[in-house]
Scaffold this active site. Structure first.
Site, mmCIF file in Angstrom:
data_model
loop_
_atom_site.group_PDB
_atom_site.id
_atom_site.type_symbol
_atom_site.label_atom_id
_atom_site.label_comp_id
_atom_site.label_asym_id
_atom_site.label_seq_id
_atom_site.Cartn_x
_atom_site.Cartn_y
_atom_site.Cartn_z
ATOM 1 N N ARG A 168 0.833 -1.226 0.000
ATOM 2 C CA ARG A 168 0.000 0.000 0.000
ATOM 3 C C ARG A 168 0.862 1.268 0.000
ATOM 4 O O ARG A 168 0.517 2.264 0.659
ATOM 5 C CB ARG A 168 -0.943 0.026 1.206
ATOM 6 C CG ARG A 168 -1.920 -1.101 1.262
ATOM 7 C CD ARG A 168 -2.937 -1.054 0.106
ATOM 8 N NE ARG A 168 -3.974 -2.027 0.327
ATOM 9 C CZ ARG A 168 -3.905 -3.292 -0.134
ATOM 10 N NH1 ARG A 168 -2.886 -3.695 -0.856
ATOM 11 N NH2 ARG A 168 -4.886 -4.126 0.111
ATOM 12 N N SER A 239 -10.984 -0.413 3.070
ATOM 13 C CA SER A 239 -10.273 -0.620 4.345
ATOM 14 C C SER A 239 -9.702 0.714 4.821
ATOM 15 O O SER A 239 -9.021 1.399 4.059
ATOM 16 C CB SER A 239 -9.101 -1.581 4.148
ATOM 17 O OG SER A 239 -9.573 -2.795 3.650
ATOM 18 N N GLU A 334 -5.084 4.006 5.852
ATOM 19 C CA GLU A 334 -4.727 3.722 4.454
ATOM 20 C C GLU A 334 -5.104 4.886 3.524
ATOM 21 O O GLU A 334 -4.306 5.264 2.670
ATOM 22 C CB GLU A 334 -5.423 2.431 4.021
ATOM 23 C CG GLU A 334 -4.979 1.948 2.661
ATOM 24 C CD GLU A 334 -5.714 0.696 2.227
ATOM 25 O OE1 GLU A 334 -5.635 -0.329 2.921
ATOM 26 O OE2 GLU A 334 -6.368 0.737 1.166
HETATM 27 C C1 LIG Z 1 -15.332 0.023 -1.471
HETATM 28 C C2 LIG Z 1 -13.860 0.230 -1.662
HETATM 29 C C3 LIG Z 1 -13.023 -0.860 -1.776
HETATM 30 C C4 LIG Z 1 -11.646 -0.690 -1.948
HETATM 31 N N1 LIG Z 1 -10.855 -1.803 -2.072
HETATM 32 C C5 LIG Z 1 -9.529 -1.672 -2.260
HETATM 33 C C6 LIG Z 1 -8.706 -2.830 -2.409
HETATM 34 O O1 LIG Z 1 -9.178 -3.952 -2.414
HETATM 35 N N2 LIG Z 1 -7.374 -2.640 -2.566
HETATM 36 C C7 LIG Z 1 -6.814 -1.400 -2.612
HETATM 37 O O2 LIG Z 1 -5.596 -1.314 -2.774
HETATM 38 N N3 LIG Z 1 -7.571 -0.280 -2.484
HETATM 39 C C8 LIG Z 1 -8.905 -0.383 -2.311
HETATM 40 N N4 LIG Z 1 -9.692 0.733 -2.159
HETATM 41 C C9 LIG Z 1 -9.055 2.063 -2.194
HETATM 42 C C10 LIG Z 1 -9.108 2.739 -3.583
HETATM 43 O O3 LIG Z 1 -10.048 2.135 -4.410
HETATM 44 C C11 LIG Z 1 -7.756 2.717 -4.292
HETATM 45 O O4 LIG Z 1 -6.747 3.275 -3.481
HETATM 46 C C12 LIG Z 1 -7.785 3.463 -5.631
HETATM 47 O O5 LIG Z 1 -6.578 3.250 -6.321
HETATM 48 C C13 LIG Z 1 -8.011 4.954 -5.462
HETATM 49 O O6 LIG Z 1 -8.244 5.503 -6.746
HETATM 50 P P1 LIG Z 1 -8.905 6.922 -6.917
HETATM 51 O O7 LIG Z 1 -8.828 7.273 -8.373
HETATM 52 O O8 LIG Z 1 -10.248 6.958 -6.315
HETATM 53 O O9 LIG Z 1 -7.889 7.826 -6.097
HETATM 54 P P2 LIG Z 1 -8.125 9.190 -5.234
HETATM 55 O O10 LIG Z 1 -8.851 8.834 -4.011
HETATM 56 O O11 LIG Z 1 -8.789 10.175 -6.158
HETATM 57 O O12 LIG Z 1 -6.664 9.573 -4.965
HETATM 58 C C14 LIG Z 1 -5.839 8.786 -4.115
HETATM 59 C C15 LIG Z 1 -4.442 9.416 -4.054
HETATM 60 O O13 LIG Z 1 -3.864 9.412 -5.344
HETATM 61 C C16 LIG Z 1 -3.540 10.734 -5.787
HETATM 62 N N5 LIG Z 1 -3.812 10.757 -7.227
HETATM 63 C C17 LIG Z 1 -4.985 10.510 -7.847
HETATM 64 N N6 LIG Z 1 -4.819 10.533 -9.190
HETATM 65 C C18 LIG Z 1 -3.507 10.816 -9.404
HETATM 66 C C19 LIG Z 1 -2.714 10.981 -10.587
HETATM 67 N N7 LIG Z 1 -3.212 10.841 -11.810
HETATM 68 N N8 LIG Z 1 -1.397 11.278 -10.438
HETATM 69 C C20 LIG Z 1 -0.855 11.406 -9.198
HETATM 70 N N9 LIG Z 1 -1.551 11.269 -8.054
HETATM 71 C C21 LIG Z 1 -2.865 10.960 -8.165
HETATM 72 C C22 LIG Z 1 -4.425 11.642 -4.973
HETATM 73 O O14 LIG Z 1 -3.891 12.947 -4.850
HETATM 74 C C23 LIG Z 1 -4.459 10.886 -3.645
HETATM 75 O O15 LIG Z 1 -3.298 11.166 -2.919
HETATM 76 C C24 LIG Z 1 -11.081 0.609 -1.997
HETATM 77 C C25 LIG Z 1 -11.935 1.725 -1.888
HETATM 78 C C26 LIG Z 1 -13.304 1.541 -1.730
HETATM 79 C C27 LIG Z 1 -14.202 2.738 -1.647
#
Ligand SMILES: Cc1cc2nc3c(=O)[nH]c(=O)nc-3n(C[C@H](O)[C@H](O)[C@H](O)COP(=O)(O)OP(=O)(O)OC[C@H]3O[C@@H](n4cnc5c(N)ncnc54)[C@H](O)[C@@H]3O)c2cc1C
Length: 340
Positions: A168, A239, A334
């Site tokens: 992570r 999580s 996380e």
């Molecule tokens: C129901 C649920 C289940 C989940 N299950 C998992 C799982 O099984 N495993 C897991 O690892 N995660 C899980 N997650 C967490 C999440 O889905 C991941 O971390 C995902 O990669 C976040 O993507 P996002 O586009 O929503 O990121 P955001 O929430 O929009 O951003 C996350 C971080 O990335 C940065 N960021 C976003 N886009 C960019 C970019 N293009 N360049 C540089 N930085 C950037 C942001 O500034 C922030 O710091 C879960 C979340 C939910 C709601």
């Protein structure tokens, strides 16, 4: 030059999966790399303002309004880049929806990402925390990524080694947070698939079935839907805590007091189950106002409706304090905590 529409006092409520009602002082949506020039010019006039890249908002907790510029990264692209005897190389734009991209790879007949089905968010955010699920992590199939230095506008390639992926975690999350805008990610997927199905729950779902990427993906989707709350129904970020790593001696001491305490050896450390630790304090389904834990899964913090980010964070801190007191183990959040 493409002019970027800049919004002021923009609501982020629909753009974060916790559904907390916060605003960005400035907001723009980046659809093409061409548009970036105009954002960077704007930025030069406002050097004092912090910048936040936003994907699907599924790994963030906004504790307060964001006082600077939020750039929603919507760069879209999906294509087969190259192939050799053993692998295909596929490239995806940062703004692509992760699960749709996984589905696309499977539909093309490419294997490797099936265990990562249904993880919310975008391709561009996936390397940030080296997303992982059911025994597979992004790093296992990563080839390289293109990122843009937000300070100089230099476009640079990052190899697997450069990204320093860990559990992570990555270079982009903990070494230089906020410096690099990830524009596109290339994956290297094997032509000869080797399935990872020996994970608790997965093998049971797949018993008696002929294995292929589509079948495994369907099993993972069904498992996830049975365990995790849908953010469209109840606000959450998956999580909320990482599984803590402790020394072997600490694990032995915990086992002496709590024989059922689960742990997985990782080199010279042991990974504990954050969910199990939290459960022992009876936190499953607890609620203070609209902040709480999911009734089926204490590791998932939820917003029952009107909780603010600060309230969810206070609730999280109570759990952290309780686990620290009972087990002497520190929990680390996380999701990215923004503001406050
Ligand atoms: C129901 C649920 C289940 C989940 N299950 C998992 C799982 O099984 N495993 C897991 O690892 N995660 C899980 N997650 C967490 C999440 O889905 C991941 O971390 C995902 O990669 C976040 O993507 P996002 O586009 O929503 O990121 P955001 O929430 O929009 O951003 C996350 C971080 O990335 C940065 N960021 C976003 N886009 C960019 C970019 N293009 N360049 C540089 N930085 C950037 C942001 O500034 C922030 O710091 C879960 C979340 C939910 C709601």
């Amino acid at each position: 030059m493409h002019r970027m529409k800049m919004y002021e006092h923009y609501s982020l409520k629909a753009l974060n999966t916790f559904g907390v009602a916060v605003q960005a002082r400035y907001f723009c949506s980046l659809r093409t790399l061409g548009g970036l020039k105009s954002v960077m010019l704007w930025r030069r006039e406002h050097p004092e303002l912090p910048v936040l890249f936003l994907g699907g908002g599924s790994n963030m907790l906004f504790i307060a309004d964001f006082p600077g510029l939020v750039v929603q990264v919507g760069l879209e692209e999906r294509r087969l880049l190259a192939e050799d005897k053993d692998f295909v190389y596929v490239r995806a734009g940062a703004g692509e929806n992760w699960h749709e991209f996984v589905r696309w790879t499977i539909a093309q007949g490419y294997a490797g990402l099936e265990n990562l089905s249904l993880i919310p968010g975008t391709v561009g955010a996936a390397p940030l925390q080296n997303i992982g699920a059911y025994g597979v992590e992004l790093k296992d199939h990563f080839y390289e990524l293109d990122a843009l230095d937000w300070r100089t506008a230099e476009l640079r390639k990052f190899s697997l080694e450069d990204c320093a992926f860990a559990y992570r975690d990555s270079h982009f999350k903990s070494v230089e947070p906020g410096r690099w805008l990830i524009a596109a990610v290339t994956f290297r997927l094997p032509k000869q698939a080797s399935w990872k199905t020996n994970y608790a729950g997965v093998s049971e779902q797949l018993a008696g079935k002929t294995l292929d990427a589509r079948t495994i993906s369907a099993a993972i989707i069904s498992l996830r839907q049975s365990k995790l709350p849908d953010p469209a129904v109840i606000g959450n970020a998956g999580s909320f805590f990482k599984n803590p790593l402790v020394s072997a001696a600490k694990f032995a001491a915990l086992k002496a007091n709590y024989p059922n305490c689960p742990g997985w050896v990782q080199g010279d450390q042991v990974k504990l189950s954050a969910g199990w630790l939290i459960d022992q304090g009876g936190w499953k389904g607890k609620r203070v106002g609209d902040a709480g834990t999911y009734e089926q899964h204490a590791l998932v913090l939820v917003n029952h409706g009107q909780a603010s980010g600060a309230e969810i964070w206070q609730f999280a801190q109570r759990i952290m304090a309780a686990v620290q007191e009972q087990f002497g183990v520190s929990l680390e959040p996380e999701p990215n905590l923004i503001g406050g």
